[in-house]
Write an enzyme that holds these catalytic residues in place. Structure first.
Site, mmCIF file in Angstrom:
data_model
loop_
_atom_site.group_PDB
_atom_site.id
_atom_site.type_symbol
_atom_site.label_atom_id
_atom_site.label_comp_id
_atom_site.label_asym_id
_atom_site.label_seq_id
_atom_site.Cartn_x
_atom_site.Cartn_y
_atom_site.Cartn_z
ATOM 1 N N SER A 32 0.836 -1.204 0.000
ATOM 2 C CA SER A 32 0.000 0.000 0.000
ATOM 3 C C SER A 32 0.869 1.252 0.000
ATOM 4 C CB SER A 32 -0.868 -0.020 1.263
ATOM 5 O OG SER A 32 -1.428 1.247 1.487
ATOM 6 N N TYR A 39 -2.025 -1.277 10.773
ATOM 7 C CA TYR A 39 -2.289 -1.772 9.412
ATOM 8 C C TYR A 39 -1.132 -1.389 8.490
ATOM 9 C CZ TYR A 39 -3.735 -1.148 4.586
ATOM 10 O OH TYR A 39 -3.734 -1.118 3.216
ATOM 11 N N LYS A 56 2.052 -3.647 6.640
ATOM 12 C CA LYS A 56 2.425 -3.679 5.210
ATOM 13 C C LYS A 56 3.924 -3.423 5.056
ATOM 14 C CE LYS A 56 -1.516 -4.577 3.394
ATOM 15 N NZ LYS A 56 -1.754 -5.859 2.718
HETATM 16 C C1 UD1 Z 1 -5.933 4.495 3.682
HETATM 17 C C2 UD1 Z 1 -4.576 4.143 3.137
HETATM 18 C C3 UD1 Z 1 -4.687 3.061 2.105
HETATM 19 C C4 UD1 Z 1 -5.438 1.889 2.659
HETATM 20 C C5 UD1 Z 1 -6.804 2.330 3.149
HETATM 21 C C6 UD1 Z 1 -7.498 1.159 3.800
HETATM 22 C C7 UD1 Z 1 -3.097 6.078 3.111
HETATM 23 C C8 UD1 Z 1 -2.561 7.232 2.331
HETATM 24 N N1 UD1 Z 1 -3.984 5.313 2.502
HETATM 25 O O1 UD1 Z 1 -6.611 5.115 2.640
HETATM 26 O O2 UD1 Z 1 -3.392 2.645 1.737
HETATM 27 O O3 UD1 Z 1 -5.579 0.905 1.685
HETATM 28 O O4 UD1 Z 1 -6.642 3.368 4.120
HETATM 29 O O5 UD1 Z 1 -8.647 1.547 4.463
HETATM 30 O O6 UD1 Z 1 -2.731 5.834 4.239
HETATM 31 N N2 UD1 Z 1 -12.993 10.601 3.807
HETATM 32 C C9 UD1 Z 1 -14.016 11.471 4.150
HETATM 33 N N3 UD1 Z 1 -15.171 10.939 4.627
HETATM 34 C C10 UD1 Z 1 -15.375 9.600 4.772
HETATM 35 C C11 UD1 Z 1 -14.319 8.725 4.417
HETATM 36 C C12 UD1 Z 1 -13.136 9.256 3.953
HETATM 37 O O7 UD1 Z 1 -13.870 12.695 4.041
HETATM 38 O O8 UD1 Z 1 -16.452 9.190 5.239
HETATM 39 C C13 UD1 Z 1 -11.734 11.161 3.289
HETATM 40 C C14 UD1 Z 1 -10.553 10.838 4.184
HETATM 41 O O9 UD1 Z 1 -10.412 11.816 5.169
HETATM 42 C C15 UD1 Z 1 -9.414 10.832 3.150
HETATM 43 C C16 UD1 Z 1 -10.078 10.383 1.859
HETATM 44 O O10 UD1 Z 1 -11.473 10.563 2.045
HETATM 45 O O11 UD1 Z 1 -8.934 12.141 2.999
HETATM 46 C C17 UD1 Z 1 -9.823 8.925 1.537
HETATM 47 O O12 UD1 Z 1 -10.124 8.155 2.676
HETATM 48 P P1 UD1 Z 1 -10.233 6.561 2.627
HETATM 49 O O13 UD1 Z 1 -11.127 6.152 1.520
HETATM 50 O O14 UD1 Z 1 -10.570 6.084 4.002
HETATM 51 O O15 UD1 Z 1 -8.792 6.090 2.212
HETATM 52 P P2 UD1 Z 1 -7.354 6.495 2.808
HETATM 53 O O16 UD1 Z 1 -7.463 6.858 4.231
HETATM 54 O O17 UD1 Z 1 -6.722 7.432 1.866
#
Ligand code: UD1
Length: 341
Positions: free
Chosen positions: A127, A152, A156
């Site tokens: 990841s 997590y 990795k």
């Molecule tokens: C993270 C990890 C990724 C991993 C994944 C597993 C990093 C950079 N990435 O992804 O490698 O596979 O977790 O779960 O560490 N968001 C909202 N509202 C929501 C959900 C998410 O605003 O309800 C935003 C988050 O704040 C973030 C973005 O959307 O900025 C992406 O979030 P998410 O889909 O959870 O993935 P990552 O956290 O990037």
């Protein structure tokens, strides 16, 4: 030619799309899955898409003897793609030992089996989380591991280190870690896709549940980041492009003589903000998403996207599908799978 590929976690989100890609590219996948975070129905989706029902073994990779009982009876295995792992950042903070036990023990069992049964190629699901909070963008594979704040992500990173040492000590294997950026979307048929357990943590599954009225409102975690619209930036990649990267990795490993360990970023190279993802979803699917800005989520990284030149040059792989396609496919999958909620 040996064409059998063991796919651990082959009924999961990325695993199932990779199984389809393997079947479409002349490989014979052998699925191993313990159904802890997946459903038996996925095999029907794979069958409907490809016309083939691959062999499936409901076992747990943590239990070496179960893995060996399956593998020792199969001739002609050219590789193992190891997906089976826990993947929730939040849960990993609450249950750190379970994450280390599951993610690390499973990997050790996979390499032990590869060593004992001379399975030459290993492809590992890593990841972009291993970069931590990167100082430079886009991130390249030769950057050092960053500071990782959750078990997590640490699991990795540890798995990558274990694989590197394994390759050095065995010198008989070609080992590849693929560092995934943010996988989204679903198969265009809507027959397989992501099936999160309970309320989704990840952004797009949450958006589709709000769109279908199953969740009331999306919380956007933070609009005060130092980005163009204040929301976080990610490199969202269509899951089928990600699946294809595994075929390219296997083809590459199969075609070369040198045994080595290699790492590739698997992303699009294009940064998209959380807000852009929401508004593009609304536009391409013609549906409103109710959302509000709330405070930042602990542990979130402001921005991360991939430099993808290495995968393009070495694996001859590039992502083909754009964000609009991913968002249409995700919505199609949600519409066809209401029964799962
Ligand atoms: C993270 C990890 C990724 C991993 C994944 C597993 C990093 C950079 N990435 O992804 O490698 O596979 O977790 O779960 O560490 N968001 C909202 N509202 C929501 C959900 C998410 O605003 O309800 C935003 C988050 O704040 C973030 C973005 O959307 O900025 C992406 O979030 P998410 O889909 O959870 O993935 P990552 O956290 O990037």
């Amino acid at each position: 030619m040996k064409n059998k590929v063991v796919v651990t976690g082959g009924l999961g989100y990325i695993g199932s799309h990779t199984v389809v890609a393997l079947l479409e590219n002349g490989y014979e996948p052998i699925i191993i899955d313990n159904l802890e975070n997946s459903s038996l129905e996925v095999i029907n989706g794979i069958f409907k898409i490809t016309g083939i029902k691959p062999s499936l073994h409901i076992i747990d990779c943590k239990v070496y003897i179960e893995l060996e009982t399956v593998i020792k009876n199969i001739e002609g295995i050219c590789g193992i793609i190891h997906f089976a792992a826990y993947k929730s950042v939040n849960e990993s903070i609450e249950k750190s030992y379970a994450y280390y036990e599951n993610n690390i023990l499973s990997l050790i069992n996979v390499i032990k089996i590869a060593d004992k049964y001379a399975i030459e190629n290993i492809v590992f699901s890593s990841s972009c989380t291993v970069y931590g909070n990167p100082l430079e963008q886009p991130v390249t594979e030769n950057m050092p591991f960053g500071e990782i704040t959750n078990p997590y992500g640490k699991s990795k990173m540890m798995c990558e280190e274990i694989l590197k040492d394994f390759y050095i000590s065995s010198a008989k294997h070609k080992v590849i870690s693929l560092r995934y950026f943010n996988p989204i979307g679903a198969h265009t048929t809507g027959l397989i896709g992501e099936l999160p357990n309970g309320i989704p943590n990840n952004l797009l599954p949450y958006i589709t549940k709000v769109a279908s009225g199953k969740l009331a409102k999306l919380k956007v975690f933070g609009n005060d980041y130092n980005t163009k619209d204040g929301t976080c930036m990610r490199d969202f990649i269509h899951v089928c492009d990600l699946a294809d990267a595994h075929i390219s990795a296997l083809n590459y490993a199969n075609s070369k003589e040198n045994k080595n360990y290699d790492v590739f970023n698997i992303g699009t190279g294009i940064p998209t903000s959380v807000l852009e993802l929401i508004t593009t979803f609304e536009k391409v699917n013609n549906i409103k998403i109710d959302y509000e800005f709330t405070k930042r989520r602990a542990g979130d990284i402001e921005s991360i996207y991939a430099k993808t030149d290495k995968a393009a040059e070495t694996l001859s792989w590039k992502s083909k599908r754009n964000i609009s396609q991913s968002l249409k496919d995700a919505w199609n999958w949600e519409l066809k799978n209401n029964k799962h909620d």
